[in-house]
Design an enzyme around this catalytic site. Structure first.
Site, PDB file in Angstrom:
ATOM      1  N   ASP A  42      24.734  10.539  17.691  1.00  0.00           N
ATOM      2  CA  ASP A  42      23.643   9.575  17.544  1.00  0.00           C
ATOM      3  C   ASP A  42      22.542  10.124  16.633  1.00  0.00           C
ATOM      4  OD1 ASP A  42      22.472   7.046  18.510  1.00  0.00           O
ATOM      5  OD2 ASP A  42      20.947   8.325  19.425  1.00  0.00           O
ATOM      6  N   GLU A  79      26.163   9.200  12.996  1.00  0.00           N
ATOM      7  CA  GLU A  79      25.454   7.970  12.662  1.00  0.00           C
ATOM      8  C   GLU A  79      24.447   8.332  11.577  1.00  0.00           C
ATOM      9  OE1 GLU A  79      22.649   4.480  14.647  1.00  0.00           O
ATOM     10  OE2 GLU A  79      22.382   6.557  15.220  1.00  0.00           O
TER      11      GLU A  79
HETATM   12  O1  TEU Z   1      20.418   4.095  16.644  1.00  0.00           O
HETATM   13  C1  TEU Z   1      19.599   4.750  15.716  1.00  0.00           C
HETATM   14  C2  TEU Z   1      19.040   3.888  14.637  1.00  0.00           C
HETATM   15  O2  TEU Z   1      18.578   4.341  13.613  1.00  0.00           O
HETATM   16  C3  TEU Z   1      18.926   2.472  15.070  1.00  0.00           C
HETATM   17  O3  TEU Z   1      17.698   2.565  15.697  1.00  0.00           O
HETATM   18  C4  TEU Z   1      18.800   1.298  14.254  1.00  0.00           C
HETATM   19  O4  TEU Z   1      17.927   1.478  13.170  1.00  0.00           O
HETATM   20  C5  TEU Z   1      18.235   0.236  15.205  1.00  0.00           C
HETATM   21  O5  TEU Z   1      19.038   0.197  16.370  1.00  0.00           O
HETATM   22  C6  TEU Z   1      18.164  -1.105  14.610  1.00  0.00           C
HETATM   23  O6  TEU Z   1      17.621  -1.956  15.604  1.00  0.00           O
HETATM   24  C7  TEU Z   1      20.966   4.845  17.672  1.00  0.00           C
HETATM   25  C8  TEU Z   1      21.766   3.985  18.628  1.00  0.00           C
HETATM   26  O7  TEU Z   1      22.840   3.392  17.939  1.00  0.00           O
HETATM   27  C9  TEU Z   1      20.855   2.982  19.253  1.00  0.00           C
HETATM   28  O8  TEU Z   1      21.544   2.125  20.117  1.00  0.00           O
HETATM   29  C10 TEU Z   1      19.810   3.752  20.034  1.00  0.00           C
HETATM   30  O9  TEU Z   1      18.874   2.845  20.560  1.00  0.00           O
HETATM   31  C11 TEU Z   1      19.079   4.749  19.151  1.00  0.00           C
HETATM   32  O10 TEU Z   1      19.979   5.544  18.410  1.00  0.00           O
HETATM   33  C12 TEU Z   1      18.267   5.702  19.987  1.00  0.00           C
HETATM   34  O11 TEU Z   1      19.102   6.613  20.633  1.00  0.00           O
END
Ligand code: TEU
Length: 518
Positions: free
Chosen positions: A205, A263
């Site tokens: 993540d 990610e």
């Molecule tokens: O997402 C990280 C991220 O950059 C996202 O925040 C994206 O920009 C955002 O969800 C758009 O609305 C990850 C996970 O995929 C997400 O579900 C988590 O909320 C986040 O990290 C925090 O851990």
């Protein structure tokens, strides 16, 4: 060639997949019961979103014990069963890890609050004094991705407002300080813990956010950066992050079967490619296709960019149309029958590309986003944090419809954690298994052909001349993929049709559809 270079991964959002104990929230018991379904679908591997112990302020992305499974999901024994049974069925299991932040309930953070300014406990996070005469102004101007400032002020032992701590996401998700060797050592322990239990890798993540810039400088344009970010954003993609990925890779290399998938929300191809250099992550999510409208030129650009970003460093591409943070593709492509047809077309295009493909649970059913969830049902922290101006991501997280004619469609024996629309009766797994022309059948046939046929082999792709509004490419192995993004049928080139996303008559490929030819 390592398995993950061409795998089809299926992303399980465990809260929404299947519930085995009737509490309305999906769990690992539910996932285990449905492994036969996933085998039938033909996927090679699972990516299970976070299942570690968590107070669930952000659907499990706020982890209070990274080396245990939350009782909500059935505890660690339930994961052992999923791993064993998935492996029996030839499905690999990867899980989400969250290195960028912990929960505010993590023992480290509780200890940091107690220990006070300047303590080694606080040095695992980013505690800073506030600005202004009484320290009541946050240490810098960064907003949180979920709205509001990225800093929260704590009450010190003397009962007075004191230091602030950094949280790029919700206040319940304090950012960890990766310059502190304890943080890296703990993450290494976590990786080994799960790899030793038999998992086949991790989705990492916020892999582009783990290093913060020296001095935490203000950002240029904070108001435009809520809910999203670009390459100039100081909160993300700092050069120091690569050293961290090299450390992670060293551990991964001791488990040669396993994969680390980052990610990485980085647009610039060169900077994106840096994350998948031979001594860093194996794979990184490229979100270009998910961000691209249904337009042939844009799709071609997205494909070219995604390929270019990785080939220069010898890595392989990844493709995804949606995930638990993104509006579902049927809706993104316009909704209704056209959105549905376009989503069918795009999955065939995606599965024809070289590299690995990530399918988000429910995409194979053609689920649309649910944009009319009652406000009282919304759970994404974005809804509260934005002062009820952004509804957040719940619309793409509604539980899966399995069978029957009304909600909760076999998802749970209780009340689903988000309400399910009655019209999903048309979209249940049960209904779609019966019909050859369903989205589910298209996914099954496409995934099977992709894994069996030699025409899909080879890393290369060559664009093929095509009429305006269309797109065609040929794979090294010989597959020809043709997309018709116009609103009228087009004549197909010569060749045998292997599969098409819409019925072909008189060699005409209908509007909004894709065909595979050999
Ligand atoms: O997402 C990280 C991220 O950059 C996202 O925040 C994206 O920009 C955002 O969800 C758009 O609305 C990850 C996970 O995929 C997400 O579900 C988590 O909320 C986040 O990290 C925090 O851990």
């Amino acid at each position: 060639m390592p398995w993950w270079r061409s795998a089809v991964f299926y992303q399980v959002y465990p809260r929404s997949f299947a519930d085995s104990d009737g509490d309305g929230v999906g769990d690992l018991g539910g996932l285990r019961e449905k492994l036969g379904y996933l085998e039938l679908l033909g996927v090679d591997a699972l990516w299970i979103c976070p299942i570690m112990r968590s107070p669930m302020a952000d659907g499990g992305y706020d982890v209070s014990d990274p080396r245990d499974v939350d009782p909500l999901f059935g505890g660690i024994a339930a994961l052992d069963e999923v791993i064993a049974e998935a492996h029996d069925r030839g499905i690999r299991v990867t899980m989400d890890l969250v290195p960028n932040h912990s929960s505010d309930r993590h023992p480290w953070f509780r200890a940091a609050l107690r220990a006070g300014p300047g303590s080694p406990e606080r040095a695992r996070y980013f505690f800073r004094d506030g600005r202004g005469p009484d320290g009541s102004v946050p240490p810098n101007n960064w907003p949180s991705i979920f709205g509001g400032p990225a800093w929260t002020r704590v009450i010190e032992a003397d009962g007075r407002p004191g230091q602030w701590y950094l949280h790029i996401f919700a206040p319940e998700q304090p950012d960890l300080n990766w310059e502190n060797p304890e943080v890296a050592a703990d993450f290494e322990q976590t990786m080994r813990f799960w790899l030793d239990r038999g998992v086949d890798g991790f989705r990492i993540d916020v892999a582009h956010g783990m290093a913060k810039p020296e001095g935490l400088p203000d950002m240029a344009n904070p108001n435009s950066k809520m809910f999203g970010h670009d390459d100039e954003d100081p909160r993300f993609n700092n050069p120091g992050v690569h050293e961290l990925h090299r450390k992670i890779r060293k551990v991964m290399d001791e488990y040669p079967h396993a994969v680390a998938i980052g990610e990485v929300w980085v647009d610039d191809n060169t900077r994106f490619g840096e994350y998948v250099r031979p001594d860093e992550l194996h794979l990184a999510f490229n979100f270009r296709l998910a961000e691209t409208p249904f337009h042939p030129d844009r799709i071609r650009e997205a494909v070219d960019h995604s390929l270019c970003a990785v080939t220069t460093v010898g890595a392989s591409p990844t493709w995804t149309l949606s995930n638990h943070d993104i509006e579902r593709e049927v809706t993104r492509y316009g909704g209704g029958p056209a959105g549905f047809a376009r989503a069918r077309a795009l999955i065939l295009l995606e599965l024809a590309l070289p590299g690995s493909v990530f399918v988000y649970n429910g995409a194979e059913l053609g689920l649309p986003n649910v944009d009319d969830l009652p406000e009282a049902a919304l759970q994404d922290p974005v809804w509260e944090r934005s002062g009820h101006t952004e509804r957040g991501r719940d619309g793409c997280r509604v539980p899966l419809p399995w069978e029957g004619a009304q909600p909760p469609f076999g998802f749970t024996a209780g009340r689903p954690w988000l309400p399910m629309p009655p019209y999903w009766a048309q979209l249940t797994v049960e209904r779609q298994l019966e019909r050859l022309d369903s989205m589910l059948s298209l996914y099954r046939m496409a995934i099977e052909l992709r894994s069996m046929r030699p025409e899909f082999r080879g890393p290369s792709l060559e664009w093929y001349g095509s009429p305006p509004g269309c797109l065609a490419f040929r794979r090294g192995g010989g597959l020809l993929c043709v997309l018709n993004a116009t609103d009228a049928p087009i004549l197909l080139p010569a060749g045998e049709v292997l599969l098409a996303s819409a019925p072909i008559t008189a060699r005409k490929l209908p509007a909004n559809s894709t065909a595979w030819l050999i």
